[in-house]
Design an enzyme around this catalytic site. Structure first.
Site, mmCIF file in Angstrom:
data_model
loop_
_atom_site.group_PDB
_atom_site.id
_atom_site.type_symbol
_atom_site.label_atom_id
_atom_site.label_comp_id
_atom_site.label_asym_id
_atom_site.label_seq_id
_atom_site.Cartn_x
_atom_site.Cartn_y
_atom_site.Cartn_z
ATOM 1 N N TYR A 106 0.528 -1.257 0.260
ATOM 2 C CA TYR A 106 0.308 0.239 0.163
ATOM 3 C C TYR A 106 1.171 1.033 -0.050
ATOM 4 O O TYR A 106 2.194 1.249 0.823
ATOM 5 C CB TYR A 106 -0.586 0.414 0.761
ATOM 6 C CG TYR A 106 -1.517 1.533 1.484
ATOM 7 C CD1 TYR A 106 -2.549 1.625 0.468
ATOM 8 C CD2 TYR A 106 -1.336 1.849 2.409
ATOM 9 C CE1 TYR A 106 -3.388 3.047 0.680
ATOM 10 C CE2 TYR A 106 -1.951 2.899 2.877
ATOM 11 C CZ TYR A 106 -3.300 3.709 1.720
ATOM 12 O OH TYR A 106 -3.914 4.469 1.771
ATOM 13 N N ASP A 178 -0.076 -7.421 7.087
ATOM 14 C CA ASP A 178 -1.022 -7.013 6.723
ATOM 15 C C ASP A 178 -1.849 -7.271 6.273
ATOM 16 O O ASP A 178 -1.641 -7.592 5.492
ATOM 17 C CB ASP A 178 -0.738 -5.896 6.353
ATOM 18 C CG ASP A 178 -2.453 -4.382 6.286
ATOM 19 O OD1 ASP A 178 -2.975 -4.654 6.281
ATOM 20 O OD2 ASP A 178 -1.367 -3.380 5.689
#
Ligand code: PLP
Length: 390
Positions: A106, A178
C-alpha cells in the site's frame, strides 16, 4: 461471552458475541456506546477499570476483545486509522534498525516508512518477498522487522507467511503481516508464525465505508505492553462510536467475505475471457504463481481482483471511469464494489520508487451486489474501450 473461554466457539459465533455479553446493567444485547470521557473513582486510584477515555473505554474494550479473538491473539489494540496502527508498530523498532518491506505494498505504508520513519533513522529495504531464498541470502544487516502484505496491494502477490517467519526469526527480526486484504476470516497470520498483525479496519472489518480505523493483534505480552503504552501516550485512538460501527460490521464479516469471494471469482473469470484484458491478477487462478501458498494459508482467494488492460494507462483510466455499478473511488473491502487506478490514486506516493505500479493496472474491490450485474458492468466498460479504439 468474555475473553477467557472464547476458543471453543467458532469464528462466526465469536464475531457476533466475543467481548459483548448482554449489558449487565440493562440486558441490552448490543454493546452500549459509552461516550463518557472520564469514570468516577470511589477513592483516589480506585476505579471500575476505566479512568479516562484515551486510556481505555468499554466500547473500545469490546472491540479489542472481539478482533483479538478473531485473529486468535491474546492482545488486541484499536487505533484511529490503519496508518496510526502501523505507526505504533513501527515505534517498536530499536534504534539503528530498519524494515524490509515487500516490493508491492500500500502506498501509504511506503510513505510512512519512507518519509516519516526513515527520517527518524530507520532504514527501509524494499524486497520481493515472493523470493524468500534470495532474502535469506541477501539479508540486510540491521533489519529488525519484515513487513508483509499478503495478498499484496495492488498486485495480489501471495507471500508464504510460515516460510518467511522461519527465516526472519533466524535473523532475529519480527514479522508483521498486514492482514487487511485477507481478513482473519480467510487467513490467520499469528498461527502461521507472524509476530504482529495489523489492519486497516476501514476496509473489510468495518465493511460499510463509514468508519476509518486500525487494529493491531499480538500474542507476546511484552510487545502488547509497549504497544499499549504508545496507544495511550500518542493517543491515536478511535471514538466509541467508531468502535460500535466496527463491532456492528464485524458481525457479518464471514457472510460478507463468502459472498464477496464468490463474486470475485466470477468477475475474475469474466475478465480473463475479455479480449481487452491483458492479464488478470487473482490468487484463485491455478496458474497464479501464489496459488499453492494461497490454498495452504487462506480459506479462499479473496475479493480483490487486479488486471491490466491492452492500451496502457489511457485505456486503464477509461475503464476505471467507465463503470456504473463499480464506483470509481479509493478504499476497498466494503459491501459496494469499487474500481480504481492504483498508479494515479492509492499508490501515487510510490511513483518513482521500487514499488511503482504498472500504469495499465486497474484494481477492483468486489462487493456483495449481484454477481451478474458486476460482470455485465465491467464487461460493458471494457466493450466500450474496444468501440472507442483505445
Ligand atoms: N494497509 C492496507 C493494505 C491498505 O490498503 C490501507 C489503506 O488503504 C492501509 C493499510 C491504511 O489504512 P487506513 O487508510 O485505515 O489508515
Amino acid at each position: 461471552m468474555n475473553g477467557d473461554d472464547l476458543g471453543r466457539f467458532g469464528f462466526e459465533t465469536r464475531a457476533i458475541h466475543a467481548g459483548q455479553p448482554p449489558d449487565p446493567a440493562t440486558g441490552a444485547v448490543v454493546a452500549p456506546i459509552t461516550l463518557s470521557t472520564t469514570f468516577a473513582q470511589t477513592a483516589v486510584g480506585r476505579h471500575s477499570g476505566w479512568e479516562y477515555g484515551r486510556s481505555g473505554n468499554p466500547t473500545r474494550d469490546a472491540l479489542e476483545t472481539c478482533l483479538a479473538s478473531l485473529e486468535g491473539a491474546r492482545h488486541g489494540l484499536s487505533f484511529a486509522s490503519g496508518l496510526a496502527a502501523e505507526d505504533a508498530v513501527l515505534r517498536l523498532l530499536a534504534h539503528g534498525t530498519g524494515v524490509v518491506l515487500g516490493a508491492d505494498a500500500y502506498g501509504g505504508t511506503f510513505r510512512l516508512l519512507d518519509r516519516v520513519h526513515r527520517a527518524e533513522g530507520h532504514a527501509l529495504w524494499p524486497v520481493d518477498l515472493t523470493d524468500a531464498a534470495r532474502l535469506d541470502r541477501d539479508w540486510p544487516e540491521g533489519a529488525g522487522m519484515v513487513w508483509v502484505e499478503t495478498p499484496t496491494n495492488p498486485r495480489l502477490d501471495v507471500i508464504d507467511i510460515e516460510a518467511l517467519a522461519e527465516l526472519a526469526h533466524r535473523h532475529r527480526a519480527l514479522v508483521v503481516v498486514d492482514n487487511t486484504f485477507a481478513t482473519p476470516y480467510l487467513q490467520q497470520p499469528l498461527a502461521l508464525g507472524a509476530d504482529i498483525v495489523v489492519h486497516s479496519v476501514t476496509k473489510y472489518l468495518g465493511g460499510h465505508s463509514d468508519v476509518v480505523g486500525g487494529f493491531v493483534a499480538v500474542d507476546d505480552d511484552d510487545l502488547a505492553g509497549r504497544l499499549r503504552f504508545t496507544q495511550n501516550a500518542v493517543g491515536a485512538v478511535p471514538s466509541p462510536f467508531d468502535c460500535f460501527l466496527v463491532l456492528r460490521g464485524v458481525k457479518t464479516l464471514a457472510v460478507r467475505m463468502e459472498r464477496a469471494c464468490a463474486n470475485a471469482a466470477v468477475v475474475a473469470e469474466a475478465l480473463r475471457a475479455h479480449p481487452a484484458v491483458e492479464r488478470v491478477l487473482w490468487p484463485g487462478f491455478g496458474d497464479h504463481p501464489g496459488f499453492d501458498v494461497a490454498k495452504r494459508q487462506m480459506r479462499a482467494a479473496g475479493a480483490m481482483v487486479s488486471f491490466t488492460v491492452r492500451g496502457g494507462e489511457a485505456a486503464a483510466l477509461e475503464v476505471a471511469a467507465g463503470t456504473e455499478v463499480f464506483t470509481l473511488a479509493e478504499s476497498l473491502g466494503a459491501v459496494e464494489s469499487l474500481i480504481e487506478h492504483p498508479g494515479r490514486m492509492t499508490h501515487a506516493s510510490v511513483a518513482g520508487s521500487a514499488l511503482e505500479v504498472d500504469p495499465a493496472l486497474v484494481r477492483l474491490s468486489v462487493g456483495i451486489e449481484s454477481g451478474e450485474d458486476l460482470v455485465a458492468d465491467i464487461a460493458a466498460a471494457l466493450d466500450r474501450l474496444g468501440a472507442t479504439g483505445s
